[in-house]
Write an enzyme that holds these catalytic residues in place. Structure first.
Site, PDB file in Angstrom:
ATOM      1  N   HIS A 130       0.861  -1.196   0.000  1.00 25.05           N
ATOM      2  CA  HIS A 130       0.000   0.000   0.000  1.00 25.05           C
ATOM      3  C   HIS A 130       0.888   1.234   0.000  1.00 25.05           C
ATOM      4  CE1 HIS A 130      -3.898  -2.020   0.953  1.00 25.05           C
ATOM      5  NE2 HIS A 130      -3.102  -2.911   1.538  1.00 25.05           N
ATOM      6  N   GLU A 179     -10.203 -10.443   6.541  1.00 28.06           N
ATOM      7  CA  GLU A 179      -9.097  -9.916   7.338  1.00 28.06           C
ATOM      8  C   GLU A 179      -9.543  -9.722   8.784  1.00 28.06           C
ATOM      9  OE1 GLU A 179      -5.735  -6.368   7.428  1.00 28.06           O
ATOM     10  OE2 GLU A 179      -7.362  -6.254   5.974  1.00 28.06           O
TER      11      GLU A 179
END
Length: 400
Positions: free
Chosen positions: A60, A211
């Site tokens: 990211h 997640e």
């Protein structure tokens, strides 16, 4: 940069060999220009371990290095999402470029040859980060192959126009379609819409899925089923899948069998998930990492990747995949460790569809990383992690 002609007495891990080795474990490797010319057994004791240059399958770089302003979420995934959303409202092209350049430079010097970053995509319009990414992708061509995934909330795809506009933007920019999937209402219908768009626009898929440590989070199973039903085997990557670790063995193995049938590329993110998914009111017992060894037993060779760096999701770390590998080895008890070095080389190269799968053989690119480790027991120690990065047959520098 200098140009070595021969790398003498190096170990090449079995899963990285693209040549018949017989019983040999140590080799002399001759380079010619930007390619490996020859590999022959060596009579000398090992002086190091040779890898193909590494591949980071999940990062990211739009949100990294923001923890000082956004704050660390300390184990709360959805608090991290909220903090980053608030911080994202202040992003500019220049601030993004500065952070992205820092990440790419660090990854390059550590020996990474390709990196796939997820870009936060909160609405139908493309984020400002996309234009910055496209510019950097051109600037870094030949050093790091840079890919991107549109990271949109799955619920956004319930809006037909929004999903279509995202897919069109991703196709125009040569990216990958993605979504954040976690116990969404109407999950089958919404995922079906994402698959529809992928097929209509000929896009590959990459999901953040499950997640968390909720046993009822079963998005991975639904994605595998849809992949099989749509005939998209081998075109779907799934990162995280943490909930698989807390489901009972029968359910988890059934899901992994479906993933194997679907050719899912499974990507584990040890640093972020160890930080986020463990308890914070006591010493954590659950580790947050998905079932790597069980996946391998089903024929799925998973990848280990960086994920977050110095942001609300994970306030520490950097872009050294050897460090990530070491944490993954310890978290998931991956032994012998050398047998898992494909998790940062060959497996992610295949997940990203790279032209070279990272197996070392005569004629392959001389894009290599020579670690000082002479055996697997030195892979995780400071001396063993010292490396020489070789790109197109030329040495960058020794990395401490």
């Amino acid at each position: 940069m200098t140009a070595p002609s021969k790398l003498e007495a190096v170990r090449i891990p079995a899963r990285l060999r693209g040549f018949p080795a017989g019983e040999a474990e140590v080799f002399d490797v001759t380079l010619s220009g930007a390619q490996v010319e020859a590999i022959v057994p060596s009579c000398q004791p090992a002086r190091g371990t040779l890898l193909s240059a590494m591949v980071d399958a999940h990062a990211h770089i739009d949100k990294n290095y923001t923890v000082r302003e956004a704050g660390a979420a300390e184990g709360n995934l959805f608090a991290a999402i909220e903090r980053m959303a608030a911080h994202r409202a202040r992003w500019t092209a220049q601030s993004l470029r500065t952070r992205m350049l820092r990440a790419l430079d660090e990854a390059w010097r550590a020996g990474t040859r390709a990196l796939r970053t997820h870009l936060d995509w909160g609405g139908a319009e493309a984020p400002v980060s996309l234009a910055v990414l496209e510019q950097l992708r051109d600037e870094w061509r030949g050093r790091i192959e840079l890919q991107f995934v549109a990271l949109a909330p799955l619920d956004l795809f319930a809006e037909a126009d929004a999903g279509e506009r995202i897919a069109q933007a991703v196709r125009r920019a040569g990216g990958v379609l993605g979504a954040f999937v976690y116990r969404n209402d109407g999950i089958v219908h919404k995922l079906g819409r994402v698959f529809d768009l992928a097929q209509q626009h000929r896009l590959t898929l990459d999901f953040h899925v499950d997640e968390g440590l909720d046993v009822e989070a079963t998005g991975l199973r639904t994605i595998a089923q849809l992949t099989i039903a749509r005939g998209l085997q081998g075109r779907v990557a799934c990162g995280h899948a943490c909930s698989l670790s807390v489901q009972d063995d029968a359910a988890a193995n059934d899901t992994l069998a479906l993933c194997a049938q679907a050719g899912i590329h499974l990507i584990a993110l040890p640093s972020t998930n160890l930080y986020l998914q463990g308890a914070w009111d006591r010493t954590p017992v659950q580790r947050g990492i998905t079932r790597l060894r069980e996946a391998a037993a089903h024929g799925l060779r998973p990848s280990l990747a960086t994920d977050n760096v110095q942001d609300a999701f994970y306030p520490y770390g950097g872009y050294d995949l050897v460090e990530t590998f070491g944490l993954g080895v310890q978290m998931a008890h991956l032994a012998p460790a050398a047998d898992w070095l494909d998790a940062i080389t060959v497996s992610p190269a295949r997940a990203l569809g790279l032209a070279w799968d990272g197996r070392i053989a005569p004629g392959c690119p001389a894009d290599l990383v020579l670690l000082a480790a002479t055996d697997e027991y030195e892979l995780l120690d400071p001396h063993g992690r010292r490396r020489t990065v070789i790109r197109a047959g030329r040495t960058l520098e020794n990395i401490p």
